[in-house]
Design an enzyme around this catalytic site. Sequence first.
Site, PDB file in Angstrom:
ATOM      1  N   LYS A  80       1.013  -1.255  -0.024  1.00 10.48           N
ATOM      2  CA  LYS A  80       0.265  -0.374   0.314  1.00 10.48           C
ATOM      3  C   LYS A  80       0.857   0.774  -0.004  1.00 10.48           C
ATOM      4  O   LYS A  80       0.597   2.439  -0.279  1.00 10.48           O
ATOM      5  CB  LYS A  80      -1.243  -0.310   0.953  1.00 10.48           C
ATOM      6  CG  LYS A  80      -1.997  -1.306   0.914  1.00 10.48           C
ATOM      7  CD  LYS A  80      -2.498  -1.346   0.349  1.00 10.48           C
ATOM      8  CE  LYS A  80      -3.791  -2.534   0.900  1.00 10.48           C
ATOM      9  NZ  LYS A  80      -4.184  -3.737  -0.675  1.00 10.48           N
ATOM     10  N   TYR A 120      -3.095 -12.142   2.928  1.00 15.49           N
ATOM     11  CA  TYR A 120      -3.187 -11.961   0.992  1.00 15.49           C
ATOM     12  C   TYR A 120      -1.884 -12.665   0.758  1.00 15.49           C
ATOM     13  O   TYR A 120      -2.565 -13.326  -0.073  1.00 15.49           O
ATOM     14  CB  TYR A 120      -2.490 -10.114   1.007  1.00 15.49           C
ATOM     15  CG  TYR A 120      -3.968  -9.507   1.210  1.00 15.49           C
ATOM     16  CD1 TYR A 120      -4.916  -9.298   0.642  1.00 15.49           C
ATOM     17  CD2 TYR A 120      -4.192  -9.013   2.602  1.00 15.49           C
ATOM     18  CE1 TYR A 120      -6.013  -8.371   0.569  1.00 15.49           C
ATOM     19  CE2 TYR A 120      -5.358  -8.164   2.883  1.00 15.49           C
ATOM     20  CZ  TYR A 120      -6.143  -7.726   1.760  1.00 15.49           C
ATOM     21  OH  TYR A 120      -7.606  -7.100   2.444  1.00 15.49           O
ATOM     22  N   TYR A 140     -12.655 -14.113   3.251  1.00 13.56           N
ATOM     23  CA  TYR A 140     -11.251 -13.164   3.811  1.00 13.56           C
ATOM     24  C   TYR A 140     -10.852 -12.980   5.045  1.00 13.56           C
ATOM     25  O   TYR A 140     -11.900 -13.293   6.895  1.00 13.56           O
ATOM     26  CB  TYR A 140     -12.193 -12.275   3.170  1.00 13.56           C
ATOM     27  CG  TYR A 140     -11.142 -11.075   3.148  1.00 13.56           C
ATOM     28  CD1 TYR A 140      -9.997 -10.071   2.473  1.00 13.56           C
ATOM     29  CD2 TYR A 140     -11.013 -10.359   4.981  1.00 13.56           C
ATOM     30  CE1 TYR A 140      -9.213  -9.507   2.336  1.00 13.56           C
ATOM     31  CE2 TYR A 140      -9.763  -8.637   5.300  1.00 13.56           C
ATOM     32  CZ  TYR A 140      -9.436  -8.718   3.864  1.00 13.56           C
ATOM     33  OH  TYR A 140      -8.670  -7.826   4.321  1.00 13.56           O
TER      34      TYR A 140
END
Length: 337
Positions: free
Chosen positions: A48, A288, A262
């Site tokens: 990010k 992830y 998730y």
Amino acid sequence: MHLARFPRVRLAHLPTPLEPAPRLSDALRVDVWIKRDDCTGLAGGGNKTRKLEFLLGAALEAGADTLVTQGATQSNHVRQTAAAAAAHGLACEIILEDRTGFTSADYVENGNVLLDRLFGAAIRTVPGGSDMTAELEITAEAVRARGGNPYVIPGGGSNPVGALGYVDCAREIVTQADEMDLQIDRIITATGSAGTHAGLVAGLAVMGADIPVLGIGVRAPKPKQEENVLKLARETAALLGRPDAVTPEMVVADCDYVGEGYGFIDDKVIEALTLAARSEGLLLDPVYSAKAMKGLIALSRQGRFADETVVFLHTGGAQGLAGYQSQLTGALDHPRA
């Protein structure tokens, strides 16, 4: 592809290394290289940070004094956004969505959540399934009501401005490979909010680099994930002045490794965590990068990447491991690699 045309704040340690993974390669019988975007630096690193260079640049150009964003409880994006805000004297308002229902103290108080608080972010929590776009606007309006000027960043920093960070990463990977005479057959990355995947696809397409990208899904079903990535990749290419550069064939997601959902882990995620750690000393995150590695392991064992040189994009997130302590305790006692 002249990225200097866009406002940017330098946050990351770039270029991140592109390095071989010989013991992992031996285990998988595939030539695996790691693009170390866990080494971007900000708040411990992660993918990010590249997006936030362009998002923070746009926020400062707009005169913002507060960053507003959202993510799941153990969001890597939220951690890095809070750090970027702190480093530039901005307030940060974050909304954490409970997507798992986990209530252990480590999950709701440790890991990324602890770091969010350390960076001084104001935290509001909402139930899973909330309309997060609406929740962002509620918070932004509250900032305006008290005289502030918010800049709203979507979850994962995944809009065309944020995706420019992975356009730049695509350029960086190709440059590094050319310098090493390394022919890359495929790039593999986790794909969730779509910005990393879309930015890579758009960047490679605009450059004319014929390197396919495989996204390993962490949340949505394949049709929805590919739809989201294609839309954002096209919007990003349009921002670069090449609206026709991205075609549907360039967007491929394999969403067979999400598991229960998730943020949920399983034995194969733990296998991926331990294989990376015990073969290469790499720390993955449960949400992830370990799910992307789970997919790489399974597909390699199926012979999918025979005779290929694969670049695995390590998106970081090891800071979230502490949030899964209660689930990992006891599961790591026996060697898996």
